[in-house]
Scaffold this motif. Structure first.
Motif, mmCIF file in Angstrom:
data_model
loop_
_atom_site.group_PDB
_atom_site.id
_atom_site.type_symbol
_atom_site.label_atom_id
_atom_site.label_comp_id
_atom_site.label_asym_id
_atom_site.label_seq_id
_atom_site.Cartn_x
_atom_site.Cartn_y
_atom_site.Cartn_z
ATOM 1 N N TYR A 85 50.106 68.417 -0.935
ATOM 2 C CA TYR A 85 49.854 69.832 -1.208
ATOM 3 C C TYR A 85 48.441 70.251 -0.797
ATOM 4 N N GLU A 86 47.436 69.501 -1.190
ATOM 5 C CA GLU A 86 46.058 69.883 -0.880
ATOM 6 C C GLU A 86 45.800 69.875 0.622
ATOM 7 N N ASP A 87 46.303 68.843 1.307
ATOM 8 C CA ASP A 87 46.130 68.795 2.761
ATOM 9 C C ASP A 87 46.880 69.939 3.424
ATOM 10 N N ALA A 88 48.051 70.273 2.890
ATOM 11 C CA ALA A 88 48.830 71.380 3.449
ATOM 12 C C ALA A 88 48.097 72.702 3.267
ATOM 13 N N THR A 89 47.442 72.879 2.120
ATOM 14 C CA THR A 89 46.690 74.103 1.867
ATOM 15 C C THR A 89 45.523 74.241 2.834
ATOM 16 N N ARG A 90 44.826 73.145 3.076
ATOM 17 C CA ARG A 90 43.711 73.189 4.023
ATOM 18 C C ARG A 90 44.208 73.527 5.436
ATOM 19 N N ALA A 91 45.315 72.930 5.823
ATOM 20 C CA ALA A 91 45.874 73.209 7.147
ATOM 21 C C ALA A 91 46.329 74.665 7.252
ATOM 22 N N LEU A 92 46.872 75.177 6.154
ATOM 23 C CA LEU A 92 47.342 76.566 6.135
ATOM 24 C C LEU A 92 46.208 77.525 6.453
ATOM 25 N N PHE A 93 45.092 77.396 5.741
ATOM 26 C CA PHE A 93 43.987 78.328 5.929
ATOM 27 C C PHE A 93 43.157 78.020 7.174
ATOM 28 N N ALA A 94 43.344 76.827 7.731
ATOM 29 C CA ALA A 94 42.699 76.512 9.003
ATOM 30 C C ALA A 94 43.512 77.067 10.168
ATOM 31 N N GLY A 95 44.704 77.559 9.867
ATOM 32 C CA GLY A 95 45.568 78.085 10.916
ATOM 33 C C GLY A 95 46.181 77.009 11.780
ATOM 34 N N ASP A 96 46.276 75.782 11.249
ATOM 35 C CA ASP A 96 46.824 74.652 12.003
ATOM 36 C C ASP A 96 48.276 74.449 11.596
ATOM 37 N N LEU A 97 49.186 75.124 12.291
ATOM 38 C CA LEU A 97 50.600 75.068 11.927
ATOM 39 C C LEU A 97 51.176 73.669 12.098
ATOM 40 N N GLY A 98 50.732 72.951 13.144
ATOM 41 C CA GLY A 98 51.231 71.597 13.363
ATOM 42 C C GLY A 98 50.894 70.677 12.202
ATOM 43 N N ALA A 99 49.635 70.725 11.738
ATOM 44 C CA ALA A 99 49.233 69.892 10.605
ATOM 45 C C ALA A 99 49.963 70.307 9.344
ATOM 46 N N LEU A 100 50.154 71.603 9.150
ATOM 47 C CA LEU A 100 50.883 72.084 7.982
ATOM 48 C C LEU A 100 52.295 71.510 7.965
ATOM 49 N N GLU A 101 52.971 71.551 9.100
ATOM 50 C CA GLU A 101 54.335 71.018 9.170
ATOM 51 C C GLU A 101 54.366 69.534 8.853
ATOM 52 N N ARG A 102 53.369 68.780 9.305
ATOM 53 C CA ARG A 102 53.328 67.347 9.011
ATOM 54 C C ARG A 102 53.142 67.086 7.528
ATOM 55 N N HIS A 103 52.267 67.836 6.889
ATOM 56 C CA HIS A 103 51.962 67.585 5.480
ATOM 57 C C HIS A 103 53.093 67.993 4.546
ATOM 58 N N ILE A 104 53.954 68.898 4.980
ATOM 59 C CA ILE A 104 55.040 69.340 4.095
ATOM 60 C C ILE A 104 56.399 68.768 4.539
ATOM 61 N N ALA A 105 56.373 67.833 5.460
ATOM 62 C CA ALA A 105 57.614 67.302 6.034
ATOM 63 C C ALA A 105 58.527 66.679 4.981
ATOM 64 N N GLU A 106 57.957 66.126 3.924
ATOM 65 C CA GLU A 106 58.756 65.447 2.896
ATOM 66 C C GLU A 106 59.115 66.362 1.733
ATOM 67 N N TRP A 107 58.733 67.602 1.790
ATOM 68 C CA TRP A 107 59.067 68.534 0.704
ATOM 69 C C TRP A 107 60.553 68.893 0.763
ATOM 70 N N PRO A 108 61.118 69.374 -0.341
ATOM 71 C CA PRO A 108 62.516 69.817 -0.319
ATOM 72 C C PRO A 108 62.741 70.818 0.823
ATOM 73 N N GLU A 109 63.886 70.700 1.479
ATOM 74 C CA GLU A 109 64.151 71.466 2.689
ATOM 75 C C GLU A 109 63.953 72.963 2.513
ATOM 76 N N ASP A 110 64.529 73.542 1.471
ATOM 77 C CA ASP A 110 64.445 74.993 1.297
ATOM 78 C C ASP A 110 63.016 75.448 1.031
ATOM 79 N N VAL A 111 62.271 74.662 0.284
ATOM 80 C CA VAL A 111 60.869 74.998 0.006
ATOM 81 C C VAL A 111 60.058 74.925 1.294
ATOM 82 N N ARG A 112 60.261 73.865 2.045
ATOM 83 C CA ARG A 112 59.529 73.689 3.304
ATOM 84 C C ARG A 112 59.827 74.825 4.277
ATOM 85 N N MET A 113 61.098 75.170 4.417
ATOM 86 C CA MET A 113 61.469 76.223 5.360
ATOM 87 C C MET A 113 60.931 77.584 4.941
ATOM 88 N N HIS A 114 60.872 77.820 3.629
ATOM 89 C CA HIS A 114 60.370 79.117 3.172
ATOM 90 C C HIS A 114 58.865 79.225 3.381
#
Length: 239
Positions: A197-226
């Motif tokens: 979660y923390e790494d995903a938040t940092r990637a989110l505000f850094a505008g790094d979509l690729g890193a965000l996708e990597r950090h949330i890859a193991e999250w529940p599918e519907d949550v990740r897609m939303h």
């Protein structure tokens, strides 16, 4: 049986943090929401339709807690599900409350204009001012007043044209920030305890979509897609 679902409606941002003086749109007109039952997406659509789907799920004995999110802000929304379907929809269709606050009375724009402005090109007769026109003080440098005075229609008409022109231009930075904030609020409510979660938040505000996708890859599918849907809603993060 009476049901209540916790939700925080979209907060409207106004210049200078002033409260709105008028709001004619209804919640069901402008609020697109998504309901989650646990980590599973239940339904997405206009607020009224989402409310009825939530009611059906609760009446059907939904096993997990249900949360409803405003897609424009990512925040949780409160739903009052008392009464019949018609009563619920009618209640959500009521105009939002009007808030009025105290503020300093604006100085008439004509007081701030150079001599003669507002007379040539924009004559003002007796009686009430033109409907919808609000007078405020405008402070400009001398060279800016000179430029305005040379424009057709006078300073007021020119300023209105410039403002309308700028409003039509997309503000990509503001759109991206709004999308990031919506994704963040949703992530905080639905994934604050999930790994990455923390790494995903940092990637989110850094505008790094690729890193965000990597950090949330193991999250529940519907949550990740939303999360990704919210990020990309208005330009989103770039990667």
């Amino acid at each position: 049986m009476t049901y209540f679902i916790r939700v925080i409606l979209t907060e409207n941002i106004y210049p200078d943090k002033k409260p709105p003086t008028q709001k004619e749109s209804t919640m069901s007109d402008i609020t697109i929401c998504t309901a989650f039952c646990g980590a599973r997406k239940l339904f997405s659509g206009p607020l009224g339709e989402v409310a009825l789907h939530v009611k059906r799920a609760l009446e059907g004995g939904a096993a997990d807690s249900i949360q409803v999110f405003d897609d424009s802000s990512g925040r949780i929304v409160d739903l009052d599900l008392r009464g019949s379907d018609e009563e619920i929809v009618a209640r959500l269709s009521q105009p939002a409350p009007v808030y009025r606050g105290r503020y300093r009375a604006p100085t008439a724009l004509s007081d701030a204009l150079p001599a003669g402005e507002g007379q040539a090109g924009e004559p003002r007769g007796r009686g009430r001012p033109r409907l919808g026109v609000v007078a405020r003080e405008v402070t400009l440098l001398p060279r800016q007043w000179e430029w305005l005075a040379a424009q057709a229609g006078g300073a007021s008409a020119t300023l209105r044209r410039l403002i309308d022109s700028e409003r039509k231009k997309p503000d990509t930075r503001q759109q991206r920030r709004r999308a990031q904030e919506a994704a963040y609020h949703f992530m905080l409510a639905m994934a604050g305890d999930l790994p990455g979660y923390e790494d995903a938040t940092r990637a989110l505000f850094a505008g790094d979509l690729g890193a965000l996708e990597r950090h949330i890859a193991e999250w529940p599918e519907d949550v990740r897609m939303h999360v990704l849907l919210l990020v990309r809603a208005d330009g989103g993060a770039e990667g």
